[in-house]
Enzyme design. Structure first.
Site, PDB file in Angstrom:
ATOM      1  N   GLU A 292      -6.437  24.973  27.689  1.00  0.00           N
ATOM      2  CA  GLU A 292      -6.743  25.193  26.280  1.00  0.00           C
ATOM      3  C   GLU A 292      -8.252  25.119  26.057  1.00  0.00           C
ATOM      4  OE1 GLU A 292      -4.474  22.582  23.758  1.00  0.00           O
ATOM      5  OE2 GLU A 292      -2.547  23.251  24.569  1.00  0.00           O
TER       6      GLU A 292
ATOM      7  N   HIS B 255      -2.088  25.324  19.411  1.00  0.00           N
ATOM      8  CA  HIS B 255      -1.834  23.875  19.367  1.00  0.00           C
ATOM      9  C   HIS B 255      -1.882  23.367  17.916  1.00  0.00           C
ATOM     10  CE1 HIS B 255      -2.108  20.105  22.105  1.00  0.00           C
ATOM     11  NE2 HIS B 255      -1.367  19.848  21.031  1.00  0.00           N
TER      12      HIS B 255
END
Length: 319
Positions: free
Chosen positions: A273, A291
């Site tokens: 990420e 997220h």
């Protein structure tokens, strides 16, 4: 009564470093109790290393990772707090070795994450993402976008903690059938409430139309869903992951969906990420979000409240 009055008037002189953006209510709770707060939501890892020895309490969300190197320098630290659920961005072994309390706010994200999963299931069932993209591109895919209903489908929930339980209750309201698996004993009263069918992991994967994962990232859960396990699922099954990216083997998931041996997926978390450039974005029947599981006003406010109160209670010696 004296004890209550003592709690009302006592304040603390501890210093707090907040390393990520948090709801303002947390600052208020800490300051109102006399703590000295340094709010630095853009602080870098290098800056944390330089400053960490000056603080008694460190607060993070998901952006910041508290490493062993940092903890080794945290000579005055009493508490490391995560305004969220997972603790994989804190070296808990190093913290324990220095007798530092590590806390989180599991209560904060419970409803937000469960609702996101429900939204994912509805979107996957009705292909709303693909329909949206088509209309924006000037296409009318009415005949192609024949969806399915959630009613009567089997939802397999891996991990029956707070979020898993909340999801089960929401899904039961849509008349879905709930299958549950957990390494911990599943509460019998809860199982009766939602009509939960307890199963081992293999049975859950073989039987479910939707699989939602709610487990921490540990050595034992890394790539919990790999190519071998995906091969046992229904060809129409859809995987939803809002826990941690490493729990699902993304390469195996890509191949399974591309080859038609899985029906689709929705991921809010990724092995790397930010997940820009992730090849799963090539696939029509995949939903990818950055997220955002706990990213609601309500969840952030609740998590901030929970962490603030836990910190004060620890300093008071209550917990």
């Amino acid at each position: 009564i004296c004890r209550i009055l003592f709690y009302c008037v006592m304040s603390f002189q501890d210093s707090v470093l907040i390393c990520d953006e948090v709801d303002a209510v947390l600052n208020k709770i800490l300051i109102d109790n006399g703590l000295k707060v340094s709010y630095e939501p853009e602080i870098t890892a290098e800056q944390i290393l330089e400053k960490i020895s000056n603080f008694n309490i460190i607060i993070v969300r998901s952006r910041t990772t508290i490493t062993k190197e940092m903890i080794d320098k945290a000579d005055n630290c009493k508490i490391i707090a995560r305004v969220g659920v997972g603790l994989d961005n804190v070296d808990q072994v190093a913290a324990k070795a220095k007798n530092i309390r590590v806390i989180n706010a599991v209560e904060g994200a419970m409803n937000a994450v469960a609702e996101l999963v429900l939204g994912f299931m509805l979107s996957l069932a009705r292909q709303t993402g693909r329909g949206d993209r088509a209309v924006r591109d000037g296409k009318w895919l009415k005949k192609e976008l024949k969806g399915t209903e959630l009613r009567g489908k089997y939802l397999g929930i891996i991990g029956l903690g707070n979020i898993g339980k909340r999801l089960a209750r929401l899904a039961r309201g849509l008349n879905m059938n709930i299958i549950g698996y957990d390494v911990m004993p599943i509460d019998e009263e809860f199982a009766k409430e939602v009509g939960l069918m307890k199963a081992d992991l293999s049975t859950l994967l073989q039987s479910s139309d939707y699989i939602s994962i709610h487990v921490p990232l540990l050595d034992s859960t890394y790539h919990l869903l790999d190519a071998e396990k995906m091969s046992t699922m229904k060809k129409t099954a859809k995987i939803i992951n809002t826990s941690r990216g490493g729990v699902v083997d993304e390469d195996a998931l890509y191949e399974a969906i591309k080859n038609g041996t899985l029906g689709g997926a929705a991921l809010d978390v990724f092995e790397k990420e930010p997940a820009t450039g992730n090849k799963l974005a090539e696939l029509d029947n995949v939903i990818l979000t950055p997220h955002i599981g706990a990213q609601t006003k309500e969840a952030q406010s609740l998590a901030a409240n929970v962490i603030g109160e836990k910190i004060i209670q620890i300093l008071r010696g209550v917990i």
